[in-house]
Write an enzyme that holds these catalytic residues in place. Structure first.
Site, PDB file in Angstrom:
ATOM      1  N   GLY A 169      52.589 -50.772  35.384  1.00 16.66           N
ATOM      2  CA  GLY A 169      53.536 -50.052  34.520  1.00 16.66           C
ATOM      3  C   GLY A 169      52.935 -49.768  33.148  1.00 16.66           C
ATOM      4  N   CYS A 225      67.375 -52.622  22.999  1.00 19.15           N
ATOM      5  CA  CYS A 225      68.729 -52.179  23.360  1.00 19.15           C
ATOM      6  C   CYS A 225      69.655 -53.353  23.643  1.00 19.15           C
ATOM      7  CB  CYS A 225      68.688 -51.234  24.549  1.00 19.15           C
ATOM      8  SG  CYS A 225      68.265 -52.055  26.057  1.00 19.15           S
ATOM      9  N   LYS A 246      68.453 -58.355  30.357  1.00 22.94           N
ATOM     10  CA  LYS A 246      67.417 -58.759  29.398  1.00 22.94           C
ATOM     11  C   LYS A 246      67.894 -59.910  28.503  1.00 22.94           C
ATOM     12  CE  LYS A 246      63.960 -56.085  30.452  1.00 22.94           C
ATOM     13  NZ  LYS A 246      62.655 -56.630  30.858  1.00 22.94           N
ATOM     14  N   THR A 294      60.761 -52.116  20.410  1.00 23.63           N
ATOM     15  CA  THR A 294      61.556 -50.921  20.204  1.00 23.63           C
ATOM     16  C   THR A 294      61.193 -49.896  21.283  1.00 23.63           C
ATOM     17  OG1 THR A 294      62.211 -49.343  18.532  1.00 23.63           O
ATOM     18  CG2 THR A 294      59.871 -49.875  18.611  1.00 23.63           C
ATOM     19  N   ASN A 295      61.655 -48.639  21.180  1.00 20.09           N
ATOM     20  CA  ASN A 295      61.321 -47.610  22.190  1.00 20.09           C
ATOM     21  C   ASN A 295      59.810 -47.395  22.227  1.00 20.09           C
ATOM     22  OD1 ASN A 295      64.147 -47.351  21.913  1.00 20.09           O
ATOM     23  ND2 ASN A 295      64.053 -45.225  22.581  1.00 20.09           N
ATOM     24  N   HIS A 336      62.186 -41.601  29.414  1.00 17.11           N
ATOM     25  CA  HIS A 336      62.675 -41.752  28.045  1.00 17.11           C
ATOM     26  C   HIS A 336      62.456 -40.430  27.300  1.00 17.11           C
ATOM     27  CE1 HIS A 336      62.163 -46.084  28.994  1.00 17.11           C
ATOM     28  NE2 HIS A 336      63.260 -46.172  28.269  1.00 17.11           N
ATOM     29  N   ARG A 358      65.878 -43.002  16.349  1.00 15.84           N
ATOM     30  CA  ARG A 358      65.093 -43.918  17.184  1.00 15.84           C
ATOM     31  C   ARG A 358      63.783 -44.260  16.500  1.00 15.84           C
ATOM     32  NH1 ARG A 358      69.238 -44.037  19.281  1.00 15.84           N
ATOM     33  NH2 ARG A 358      69.834 -43.848  21.481  1.00 15.84           N
TER      34      ARG A 358
END
Ligand code: GFB
Length: 317
Positions: free
Chosen positions: A14, A110, A141, A165-166, A180, A217
């Site tokens: 991933g 999140c 999570k 974070t993102n 995303h 974001r």
């Protein structure tokens, strides 16, 4: 962690796992244990027990998870809850049973309350309601973070967790439905630019983006996340799940303008307001991790330019 220590990276194919793999390689760690999801189904308890029996890793980076953008989270709600709970229950528990010296669990920003005060401090966890679109993922999570904390308390483990974070970077997901925002925008603008170039009037259909564009974001390059995880694995022992980010955010509208310009698309943008905005803002307070000696290095514009070049330009060259 010694250079020869046996280190298991769960989820090494991933985006996050592969960045941790690159970082460990770069630092000279050669005894890495890797399994694809075909080789080892982390949802299956017996398979995970057998794997730990056989390999007995000393260190574990738990980056395997079912992840996705706002639409994927909202659509595959049961799977996000079930699969993530199973993966982390199996890996964290077997790490305890087999005496893993240290484990790092990847959570997510999140998991904080939807309307948390900004910037979000680690202490705001579990102080308010979650964002509906990603509630199942967040609950899973949060359970993972609490598992690490309570395995430390009851069994004296050394299991730490982080709240990135993102993220964006190599090996991201570019599927429009499940991606995303950042990779989705790169692909949307790139394809529109190609279409623009191929029409006589040099025009394309407008690019459709989701929501209102007003949410804010924060974006972190995954190589920076990997360097933070590597740093913490060697230096941090504690029950506070640490925020990892840049400490800076931008609106989705500004992100769209930035990507549009970097890609070189000249056409229109339309906002589809039937799609969710999600959390209005989730800017992390990164003072704790700064105090521990880590700071991000890749600025957003440089990171996007690099990702765009490697994914879309070199591929077409
Ligand atoms: O990155 P994203 O999918 O997830 O969306 P979240 C961020 C914002 O971008 C939302 C808007 O306000 C979207 O409506 N957006 C605009 C788009 N155009 C697009 C588009 O074409 N695709 C996408 N995907 N978004 C996720 C959580 O939330 O963040 C996960 O659901 C996870 O659980 C992840 O935590 C980091 O930032 O809203």
């Amino acid at each position: 962690m010694e250079k020869t220590s046996k280190i298991y990276i769960a989820g090494h194919t991933g985006m996050v796992g592969s960045a941790i793999f690159r970082k460990l390689n770069l630092e000279g760690y050669s005894n890495l244990i890797l399994r694809t999801s075909k080789e080892l189904d982390l949802i299956n308890q017996q398979s995970v027990i057998d794997f730990f029996e056989e390999e007995k890793p000393e260190y574990v980076f738990l980056a395997a998870a079912k992840v996705g953008g706002i639409e994927a989270n909202n659509t595959y709600r049961a799977q996000f809850l079930y699969e993530n709970m199973m993966i982390q229950n199996n890996v964290i528990h077997q790490s305890y049973v087999h005496g893993v010296k240290k484990l790092l669990f990847l959570a997510s920003s999140c998991i904080y309350p939807k309307l948390a005060p900004q910037p979000i401090k680690e202490a705001y966890l579990l102080t308010g309601e979650l964002e509906f679109t990603n509630e199942p993922y967040s609950i899973a999570k949060i359970a993972g973070v609490k598992m690490c904390e309570n395995y430390n308390r009851q069994y004296a483990c050394d299991f730490i967790s982080v709240m990135p974070t993102n993220l964006y970077g190599p090996n991201d997901n570019y599927d429009f439905e499940t991606a995303h925002v950042l990779p989705a925008l790169l692909r949307k603008f790139h394809e529109a630019k190609v279409e623009e170039a191929n029409t006589v009037e040099a025009r394309s259909e407008p690019v459709e983006l989701w929501g209102t564009g007003t949410p804010m974001r924060e974006f972190l390059h995954v190589d920076d996340l990997a360097s933070a995880c590597f740093h913490l694995m060697q230096t941090y022992h504690g029950n506070t799940s640490l925020n990892i980010g840049t400490g800076k955010d931008i609106s989705i509208k500004e992100l769209a303008e930035l990507i549009k310009e970097l890609v070189g698309y000249n056409g229109e943008i339309v906002w589809n307001k039937d799609k969710s905005d999600g959390t209005p803002r989730k800017l992390l307070d990164v003072s704790l991790i700064h105090g521990l000696g880590w700071k991000h290095r890749i600025e957003l514009e440089d990171g996007i330019r690099e990702v765009y070049k490697n994914k879309f330009i070199n591929q077409y060259a």
